[in-house]
Design a protein around this motif. Structure first.
Motif, PDB file in Angstrom:
ATOM      1  N   UNK A  53      22.137  34.322 -12.158  1.00  0.00           N
ATOM      2  CA  UNK A  53      20.863  34.309 -11.972  1.00  0.00           C
ATOM      3  C   UNK A  53      20.047  34.679 -11.432  1.00  0.00           C
ATOM      4  N   UNK A  54      20.594  35.189 -10.017  1.00  0.00           N
ATOM      5  CA  UNK A  54      20.540  35.690  -8.706  1.00  0.00           C
ATOM      6  C   UNK A  54      20.300  37.375  -9.188  1.00  0.00           C
ATOM      7  N   UNK A  55      21.106  37.753  -9.876  1.00  0.00           N
ATOM      8  CA  UNK A  55      21.307  38.957 -10.849  1.00  0.00           C
ATOM      9  C   UNK A  55      19.983  39.086 -11.744  1.00  0.00           C
ATOM     10  N   UNK A  56      19.448  38.415 -12.483  1.00  0.00           N
ATOM     11  CA  UNK A  56      19.125  38.795 -13.712  1.00  0.00           C
ATOM     12  C   UNK A  56      17.448  38.343 -13.467  1.00  0.00           C
ATOM     13  N   UNK A  57      17.167  37.626 -12.268  1.00  0.00           N
ATOM     14  CA  UNK A  57      16.132  36.955 -11.731  1.00  0.00           C
ATOM     15  C   UNK A  57      15.506  37.802 -10.125  1.00  0.00           C
ATOM     16  N   UNK A  58      16.523  38.266  -9.924  1.00  0.00           N
ATOM     17  CA  UNK A  58      15.937  38.512  -8.433  1.00  0.00           C
ATOM     18  C   UNK A  58      15.634  38.473  -7.470  1.00  0.00           C
ATOM     19  N   UNK A  59      15.363  38.116  -6.392  1.00  0.00           N
ATOM     20  CA  UNK A  59      14.662  37.173  -4.930  1.00  0.00           C
ATOM     21  C   UNK A  59      14.459  37.980  -4.439  1.00  0.00           C
ATOM     22  N   UNK A  60      13.240  37.438  -3.700  1.00  0.00           N
ATOM     23  CA  UNK A  60      12.403  38.311  -2.510  1.00  0.00           C
ATOM     24  C   UNK A  60      12.160  39.803  -2.829  1.00  0.00           C
ATOM     25  N   UNK A  61      13.933  40.294  -1.286  1.00  0.00           N
ATOM     26  CA  UNK A  61      13.621  42.164  -2.116  1.00  0.00           C
ATOM     27  C   UNK A  61      14.375  42.599  -2.232  1.00  0.00           C
ATOM     28  N   UNK A  62      15.554  41.874  -3.854  1.00  0.00           N
ATOM     29  CA  UNK A  62      16.277  42.310  -4.454  1.00  0.00           C
ATOM     30  C   UNK A  62      15.700  42.055  -5.612  1.00  0.00           C
ATOM     31  N   UNK A  63      15.864  43.362  -6.798  1.00  0.00           N
ATOM     32  CA  UNK A  63      15.211  43.454  -7.678  1.00  0.00           C
ATOM     33  C   UNK A  63      15.857  42.972  -8.928  1.00  0.00           C
ATOM     34  N   UNK A  64      15.197  42.688  -9.754  1.00  0.00           N
ATOM     35  CA  UNK A  64      15.397  41.639 -10.599  1.00  0.00           C
ATOM     36  C   UNK A  64      16.033  42.163 -12.139  1.00  0.00           C
ATOM     37  N   UNK A  65      17.147  42.477 -12.321  1.00  0.00           N
ATOM     38  CA  UNK A  65      17.905  43.374 -13.313  1.00  0.00           C
ATOM     39  C   UNK A  65      17.905  43.184 -14.397  1.00  0.00           C
TER      40      UNK A  65
END
Ligand code: HEM
Length: 89
Positions: A53-65
């Motif tokens: 979920x974190x990788x597909x959606x991203x969060x904050x400064x992390x981009x969605x993949x």
């Protein structure tokens, strides 16, 4: 899942911020198991789903993949992160 491919995907897409399981943007939020358990929503219930979920959606400064990784590469990089977290990077 293919851990060797997951390692390649990680090196190409995640190392910029997470080399060695660290986090260069928010240093407390590493990819170590204890930090994932503490900070990553849902990790304690379903670790794979939470990382995915974190990788597909991203969060904050992390981009969605989403759209940047094939379903296979996503599955493999999630398995790689979980395997490294279990082993202590
Ligand atoms: C958080 C994985 C790429 C920046 C996280 C977390 C995971 C993760 C599992 C949760 C860590 C925790 O809460 O302790 C990945 C994977 C990547 C990737 C597998 C590649 C596919 C990146 C990149 C950046 C980045 C390229 C920087 C541009 C961050 C930041 C957080 C984070 C800032 C904390 C987000 C927050 O809670 O505000 N990453 N990441 N990540 N990642 Fe990534």
């Amino acid at each position: 899942a293919n851990l060797a491919n997951g390692g390649k995907v990680f090196a190409a897409n995640c190392n910029a911020c997470h080399m060695g399981g660290k986090n260069v943007v928010i240093s407390s939020k590493t990819l170590n198991k204890a930090d994932l358990a503490k900070y990553l929503k849902g990790f304690n219930e379903d670790a794979q789903a939470a990382i995915s979920y974190q990788v597909t959606k991203g969060k904050g400064a992390m981009p969605a993949f989403t759209g940047r990784l094939s379903p296979q590469d996503l599955e493999d990089v999630v398995a790689y992160v979980l395997s490294k977290a279990e082993k202590g990077w």
